[in-house]
Design a protein around this motif. Structure first.
Motif, PDB file in Angstrom:
ATOM      1  N   ALA A   1       1.799  -8.199  -0.877  1.00 24.50           N
ATOM      2  CA  ALA A   1       2.027  -6.783  -1.184  1.00 24.50           C
ATOM      3  C   ALA A   1       1.146  -6.343  -2.354  1.00 24.50           C
ATOM      4  O   ALA A   1       0.628  -5.228  -2.379  1.00 24.50           O
ATOM      5  CB  ALA A   1       3.496  -6.539  -1.497  1.00 24.50           C
ATOM      6  N   LEU A   2       0.952  -7.252  -3.313  1.00 22.87           N
ATOM      7  CA  LEU A   2       0.066  -6.957  -4.446  1.00 22.87           C
ATOM      8  C   LEU A   2      -1.341  -6.689  -3.928  1.00 22.87           C
ATOM      9  O   LEU A   2      -2.014  -5.730  -4.349  1.00 22.87           O
ATOM     10  CB  LEU A   2       0.063  -8.147  -5.410  1.00 22.87           C
ATOM     11  CG  LEU A   2      -0.802  -8.007  -6.659  1.00 22.87           C
ATOM     12  CD1 LEU A   2      -0.217  -6.985  -7.600  1.00 22.87           C
ATOM     13  CD2 LEU A   2      -0.940  -9.339  -7.375  1.00 22.87           C
ATOM     14  N   SER A   3      -1.767  -7.530  -2.992  1.00 23.29           N
ATOM     15  CA  SER A   3      -3.081  -7.356  -2.384  1.00 23.29           C
ATOM     16  C   SER A   3      -3.167  -5.988  -1.701  1.00 23.29           C
ATOM     17  O   SER A   3      -4.160  -5.263  -1.856  1.00 23.29           O
ATOM     18  CB  SER A   3      -3.303  -8.489  -1.377  1.00 23.29           C
ATOM     19  OG  SER A   3      -4.477  -8.312  -0.661  1.00 23.29           O
ATOM     20  N   GLY A   4      -2.105  -5.618  -0.977  1.00 26.41           N
ATOM     21  CA  GLY A   4      -2.067  -4.315  -0.311  1.00 26.41           C
ATOM     22  C   GLY A   4      -2.157  -3.178  -1.320  1.00 26.41           C
ATOM     23  O   GLY A   4      -2.821  -2.165  -1.081  1.00 26.41           O
ATOM     24  N   SER A   5      -1.516  -3.367  -2.474  1.00 27.67           N
ATOM     25  CA  SER A   5      -1.531  -2.336  -3.511  1.00 27.67           C
ATOM     26  C   SER A   5      -2.950  -2.157  -4.061  1.00 27.67           C
ATOM     27  O   SER A   5      -3.436  -1.030  -4.202  1.00 27.67           O
ATOM     28  CB  SER A   5      -0.568  -2.733  -4.636  1.00 27.67           C
ATOM     29  OG  SER A   5      -0.712  -1.870  -5.726  1.00 27.67           O
ATOM     30  N   VAL A   6      -3.616  -3.277  -4.356  1.00 26.91           N
ATOM     31  CA  VAL A   6      -4.983  -3.203  -4.892  1.00 26.91           C
ATOM     32  C   VAL A   6      -5.908  -2.560  -3.856  1.00 26.91           C
ATOM     33  O   VAL A   6      -6.722  -1.686  -4.183  1.00 26.91           O
ATOM     34  CB  VAL A   6      -5.495  -4.614  -5.269  1.00 26.91           C
ATOM     35  CG1 VAL A   6      -6.943  -4.543  -5.748  1.00 26.91           C
ATOM     36  CG2 VAL A   6      -4.623  -5.228  -6.344  1.00 26.91           C
ATOM     37  N   TYR A   7      -5.740  -2.981  -2.597  1.00 29.01           N
ATOM     38  CA  TYR A   7      -6.601  -2.461  -1.531  1.00 29.01           C
ATOM     39  C   TYR A   7      -6.460  -0.940  -1.411  1.00 29.01           C
ATOM     40  O   TYR A   7      -7.450  -0.211  -1.325  1.00 29.01           O
ATOM     41  CB  TYR A   7      -6.235  -3.139  -0.206  1.00 29.01           C
ATOM     42  CG  TYR A   7      -7.126  -2.738   0.951  1.00 29.01           C
ATOM     43  CD1 TYR A   7      -8.417  -3.251   1.058  1.00 29.01           C
ATOM     44  CD2 TYR A   7      -6.685  -1.861   1.942  1.00 29.01           C
ATOM     45  CE1 TYR A   7      -9.243  -2.894   2.104  1.00 29.01           C
ATOM     46  CE2 TYR A   7      -7.496  -1.491   2.991  1.00 29.01           C
ATOM     47  CZ  TYR A   7      -8.778  -2.015   3.073  1.00 29.01           C
ATOM     48  OH  TYR A   7      -9.599  -1.660   4.111  1.00 29.01           O
ATOM     49  N   CYS A   8      -5.212  -0.498  -1.424  1.00 27.70           N
ATOM     50  CA  CYS A   8      -4.958   0.934  -1.259  1.00 27.70           C
ATOM     51  C   CYS A   8      -5.464   1.723  -2.463  1.00 27.70           C
ATOM     52  O   CYS A   8      -5.980   2.829  -2.329  1.00 27.70           O
ATOM     53  CB  CYS A   8      -3.464   1.098  -0.984  1.00 27.70           C
ATOM     54  SG  CYS A   8      -2.675   2.514  -1.640  1.00 27.70           S
TER      55      CYS A   8
ATOM     56  N   ALA B   1       0.830  -1.205   0.000  1.00 27.56           N
ATOM     57  CA  ALA B   1       0.000   0.000   0.000  1.00 27.56           C
ATOM     58  C   ALA B   1       0.868   1.260   0.000  1.00 27.56           C
ATOM     59  O   ALA B   1       0.628   2.190  -0.781  1.00 27.56           O
ATOM     60  CB  ALA B   1      -0.925  -0.021   1.210  1.00 27.56           C
ATOM     61  N   ALA B   2       1.890   1.296   0.843  1.00 32.31           N
ATOM     62  CA  ALA B   2       2.758   2.472   0.950  1.00 32.31           C
ATOM     63  C   ALA B   2       3.485   2.731  -0.367  1.00 32.31           C
ATOM     64  O   ALA B   2       3.529   3.861  -0.864  1.00 32.31           O
ATOM     65  CB  ALA B   2       3.768   2.272   2.079  1.00 32.31           C
ATOM     66  N   VAL B   3       4.038   1.652  -0.945  1.00 34.07           N
ATOM     67  CA  VAL B   3       4.762   1.788  -2.210  1.00 34.07           C
ATOM     68  C   VAL B   3       3.818   2.326  -3.283  1.00 34.07           C
ATOM     69  O   VAL B   3       4.169   3.245  -4.036  1.00 34.07           O
ATOM     70  CB  VAL B   3       5.353   0.420  -2.624  1.00 34.07           C
ATOM     71  CG1 VAL B   3       5.845   0.455  -4.063  1.00 34.07           C
ATOM     72  CG2 VAL B   3       6.466   0.022  -1.681  1.00 34.07           C
ATOM     73  N   THR B   4       2.603   1.774  -3.326  1.00 34.43           N
ATOM     74  CA  THR B   4       1.629   2.202  -4.331  1.00 34.43           C
ATOM     75  C   THR B   4       1.273   3.680  -4.157  1.00 34.43           C
ATOM     76  O   THR B   4       1.284   4.444  -5.136  1.00 34.43           O
ATOM     77  CB  THR B   4       0.357   1.347  -4.224  1.00 34.43           C
ATOM     78  OG1 THR B   4       0.730  -0.020  -4.360  1.00 34.43           O
ATOM     79  CG2 THR B   4      -0.650   1.711  -5.301  1.00 34.43           C
ATOM     80  N   ALA B   5       0.971   4.080  -2.922  1.00 35.83           N
ATOM     81  CA  ALA B   5       0.587   5.474  -2.672  1.00 35.83           C
ATOM     82  C   ALA B   5       1.702   6.423  -3.117  1.00 35.83           C
ATOM     83  O   ALA B   5       1.465   7.402  -3.827  1.00 35.83           O
ATOM     84  CB  ALA B   5       0.279   5.674  -1.193  1.00 35.83           C
ATOM     85  N   ALA B   6       2.929   6.081  -2.732  1.00 30.93           N
ATOM     86  CA  ALA B   6       4.057   6.945  -3.079  1.00 30.93           C
ATOM     87  C   ALA B   6       4.254   7.003  -4.589  1.00 30.93           C
ATOM     88  O   ALA B   6       4.486   8.074  -5.163  1.00 30.93           O
ATOM     89  CB  ALA B   6       5.324   6.440  -2.393  1.00 30.93           C
ATOM     90  N   LEU B   7       4.131   5.845  -5.256  1.00 35.09           N
ATOM     91  CA  LEU B   7       4.350   5.803  -6.709  1.00 35.09           C
ATOM     92  C   LEU B   7       3.266   6.566  -7.459  1.00 35.09           C
ATOM     93  O   LEU B   7       3.547   7.313  -8.395  1.00 35.09           O
ATOM     94  CB  LEU B   7       4.385   4.349  -7.191  1.00 35.09           C
ATOM     95  CG  LEU B   7       5.632   3.537  -6.848  1.00 35.09           C
ATOM     96  CD1 LEU B   7       5.451   2.091  -7.279  1.00 35.09           C
ATOM     97  CD2 LEU B   7       6.870   4.128  -7.502  1.00 35.09           C
ATOM     98  N   LEU B   8       1.994   6.360  -7.039  1.00 27.07           N
ATOM     99  CA  LEU B   8       0.896   7.027  -7.744  1.00 27.07           C
ATOM    100  C   LEU B   8       1.035   8.539  -7.629  1.00 27.07           C
ATOM    101  O   LEU B   8       0.815   9.261  -8.602  1.00 27.07           O
ATOM    102  CB  LEU B   8      -0.452   6.572  -7.180  1.00 27.07           C
ATOM    103  CG  LEU B   8      -0.865   5.132  -7.502  1.00 27.07           C
ATOM    104  CD1 LEU B   8      -2.224   4.816  -6.920  1.00 27.07           C
ATOM    105  CD2 LEU B   8      -0.865   4.870  -9.003  1.00 27.07           C
ATOM    106  N   LEU B   9       1.437   8.995  -6.433  1.00 32.73           N
ATOM    107  CA  LEU B   9       1.607  10.441  -6.247  1.00 32.73           C
ATOM    108  C   LEU B   9       2.741  10.967  -7.111  1.00 32.73           C
ATOM    109  O   LEU B   9       2.740  12.104  -7.541  1.00 32.73           O
ATOM    110  CB  LEU B   9       1.864  10.761  -4.773  1.00 32.73           C
ATOM    111  CG  LEU B   9       0.592  10.879  -3.923  1.00 32.73           C
ATOM    112  CD1 LEU B   9       0.954  11.087  -2.470  1.00 32.73           C
ATOM    113  CD2 LEU B   9      -0.286  12.027  -4.424  1.00 32.73           C
ATOM    114  N   ALA B  10       3.725  10.093  -7.379  1.00 35.26           N
ATOM    115  CA  ALA B  10       4.857  10.507  -8.206  1.00 35.26           C
ATOM    116  C   ALA B  10       4.519  10.419  -9.687  1.00 35.26           C
ATOM    117  O   ALA B  10       5.369  10.671 -10.546  1.00 35.26           O
ATOM    118  CB  ALA B  10       6.067   9.637  -7.886  1.00 35.26           C
ATOM    119  N   GLY B  11       3.265   9.995  -9.985  1.00 41.29           N
ATOM    120  CA  GLY B  11       2.840   9.959 -11.375  1.00 41.29           C
ATOM    121  C   GLY B  11       3.105   8.652 -12.106  1.00 41.29           C
ATOM    122  O   GLY B  11       2.967   8.568 -13.319  1.00 41.29           O
ATOM    123  N   VAL B  12       3.495   7.617 -11.373  1.00 43.99           N
ATOM    124  CA  VAL B  12       3.723   6.306 -11.995  1.00 43.99           C
ATOM    125  C   VAL B  12       2.365   5.679 -12.333  1.00 43.99           C
ATOM    126  O   VAL B  12       1.435   5.776 -11.538  1.00 43.99           O
ATOM    127  CB  VAL B  12       4.508   5.393 -11.021  1.00 43.99           C
ATOM    128  CG1 VAL B  12       4.662   3.990 -11.588  1.00 43.99           C
ATOM    129  CG2 VAL B  12       5.868   5.999 -10.708  1.00 43.99           C
TER     130      VAL B  12
END
Lengths: 257, 293
Positions: free
Chosen positions: B196-203, B43-54
């Motif tokens: 972690a994939l699950s955490g990414s989808v959840y977030c 979730a943390a990695v996803t949030a940070a990446l999405l904010l960075a425009g990934v």
């Protein structure tokens, strides 16, 4: 050729329970020998097998196979050229996998366990044929989980699986001890057949003095970490179960039990 | 209706986590507690990446690989440093907590408005259509099915066989001239990748990262696996992975039901999660005691 040179092994070193098992233990086993090993409990038979396979480390000494010193080689690398069958029939197979899957895994030994299909469909007939030789009807139960098989059936499979790919040594660690007398007999006959067919160099530890006398072309008796009897060739063939038993009684009396 | 959709969405997303836990708990027989931190790691990695425009899909993949790394660390601690399995997981779980905070830059990180796998240009017409309510469920289902089929396929490969053997009888792995430690590390890597994939989808569904989302995720995963595997034990036509996915949805339904009765305040959510898990464990132990293999 397998050589154990000046092997020393102490258990619980540095404690009050320290026990010296092997002191400068030496043994040479030539290619094609089928060695039966007998001896009382604690005489070091299984420890010797564990030392050869690398399941336990040695304090000093050398283990040499062919011309290669394998003393420091980890267990799983040594087992590449060694097949081992354990006393407990559950050790040689995976209970939650099917007969077919177990056979396929044994067949993959020595190759890379990569992302190719676990079972090669083209080999199924071969597996079926080799299971048929056992005469236990397993060839018709390929999709049955090994966990529901009896101890004897599992041990037969374990024997088959450990000798499926080319190996240099076959190590049998009291492999008939947990079976009923009739099944033990079947497994022993099967062992003799496989060893003869594949011309395997074999070390068999057993408590069955008759098997030790009947099978193999060399006989060792171990006692307190030493080889106290070593007969091969004609001298081995002359040895009868009774001779072994009386010798066994002698050493037991010495020990006071 | 919205309650049922909510159950399906959460159930499906947590099913990916449950599949990861299935690998460690059922296949490898390794009680991996690090899950509680690898889920928020994704979730943390996803949030940070999405904010960075990934792009969202890239964030999914990168989260997966971060989970893989965490799994490898747990594995190395256990195999190379010879720390007991339970403790290896706890060490990584504790250490990752700080790393998750560092990645997200705090205990919360919102990314509303960024395009996610649920809200992007492609799904926009679907979201505004009458079927819009089902979008999240359908996309979650698609992700779960892809993971399930890949996992099923992997378990049929040579490497997959070895993984199953390592949990079943690791002596055989040694007999096959393979290092059982390496096999365990591979299993942990794969499992934590899925978590972690699950955490990414959840977030991505929530629209924000929160450090506490991970607390109790190991319990959710275990409960789903146990419900799935025990309930469909005799259904030989069904793959265990399918059973685990259904188990995850059923578990979420149980929790939703318990919460809907209204005796519990929202703050008692984790208590309900734990209590339900205990009940499931006891029931499954009882049924085993009756001789049902």
């Amino acid at each position: 050729m397998l050589e154990l040179k000046n092997i020393c092994k102490n258990y619980n070193q540095g404690t009050v329970n320290e026990m010296c098992l092997f002191e400068n233990f030496c043994l040479t086993i030539g290619d094609g020998e089928f060695v039966s090993v007998v001896g009382s409990n604690g005489s070091g038979k299984t420890s010797m097998l564990n030392i050869i396979c690398g399941s336990i480390p040695v304090d000093s000494g050398q283990i040499i196979i062919g011309r290669k010193d394998i003393t420091r080689m980890p267990e799983h690398k040594r087992l590449r050229t060694i097949g081992r069958v354990y006393q407990n029939p559950a050790m040689g197979t995976c209970p939650n996998m099917t007969i077919l899957e177990n056979m396929a895994m044994a067949d993959t030994k020595g190759k890379s366990f990569n992302l190719r299909p676990g079972t090669d469909r083209k080999r199924i007939d071969y597996y079926r044929d080799s299971l048929k030789v056992l005469g236990l009807g397993l060839e018709d139960k390929l999709d049955v989980k090994v966990g529901v098989l009896s101890g004897g059936q599992r041990q037969a499979m374990a024997l088959l699986m450990s000798t499926m790919t080319p190996i240099e040594f076959l190590i049998l660690d009291e492999h008939t001890a947990a079976l009923d007398p009739k099944t033990a007999e079947t497994i022993m006959e099967l062992t003799g057949k496989i060893v003869e067919e594949k011309k395997l160099t074999t070390i068999m530890v057993t408590h069955n003095l008759r098997y030790a006398a009947e099978y193999g072309n060399r006989l060792l008796m171990m006692h307190q970490g030493k080889v106290i009897l070593d007969k091969s060739g004609d001298r081995k063939q002359e040895t009868r179960t009774e001779d072994l038993l009386s010798l066994f009684n002698e050493i037991s009396v010495e020990c006071g039990n | 209706m919205s309650i049922i959709l909510g159950i399906l969405e959460e159930g499906l997303i947590y099913a990916i986590l449950a599949l990861g836990v299935y690998i460690t708990y059922s296949i490898l027989d390794f009680p991996d507690l690090s899950v509680d931190s690898t889920f928020p790691l994704g979730a943390a990695v996803t949030a940070a990446l999405l904010l960075a425009g990934v792009p969202a899909s890239a964030a999914l993949l990168i989260s997966f690989f971060c989970g893989v790394l965490a799994g490898i660390v747990t594995g190395l601690i256990h195999v190379k440093l010879k720390v007991v399995d339970l403790l290896s997981g706890i060490i990584v779980m504790t250490g990752l907590y700080s790393i998750n905070l560092a990645i997200a830059g705090g205990a919360n990180l919102a990314f509303f408005g960024q395009s996610t796998i649920f809200e992007n240009d492609i799904t926009a017409p679907l979201l505004s259509s009458p079927a819009g309510d089902f979008t999240v469920t359908l996309i979650s289902l698609a992700v779960v099915l892809v993971v399930k089929f890949l996992l099923d396929a992997y378990l049929k490969t040579r490497s997959g066989y070895l993984l199953r053997a390592a949990g079943d009888n690791d002596t055989l792995v040694t007999s096959l001239a393979k290092d059982k430690g390496t096999v365990k590390i591979i299993g942990l890597a794969l499992a934590n990748g899925l978590v972690a994939l699950s955490g990414s989808v959840y977030c991505q569904k929530q629209g924000f990262f929160e450090i506490s989302t991970g607390t109790g995720s190991i319990v959710i995963g275990l409960a789903s696996v146990i419900i799935g595997t025990k309930l469909f034990r005799r259904a030989s036509f069904m793959k265990t992975t399918t059973a685990v996915i259904i188990g995850s949805i059923l578990y979420k339904a149980c929790i939703a039901a318990a919460m809907a009765i209204g005796i519990f305040k929202t703050s008692y959510m984790k208590f309900v999660t734990a209590a339900l898990f205990l009940i499931i464990l006891v029931i499954s132990n009882r049924s085993r005691g009756k001789g049902a293999a």
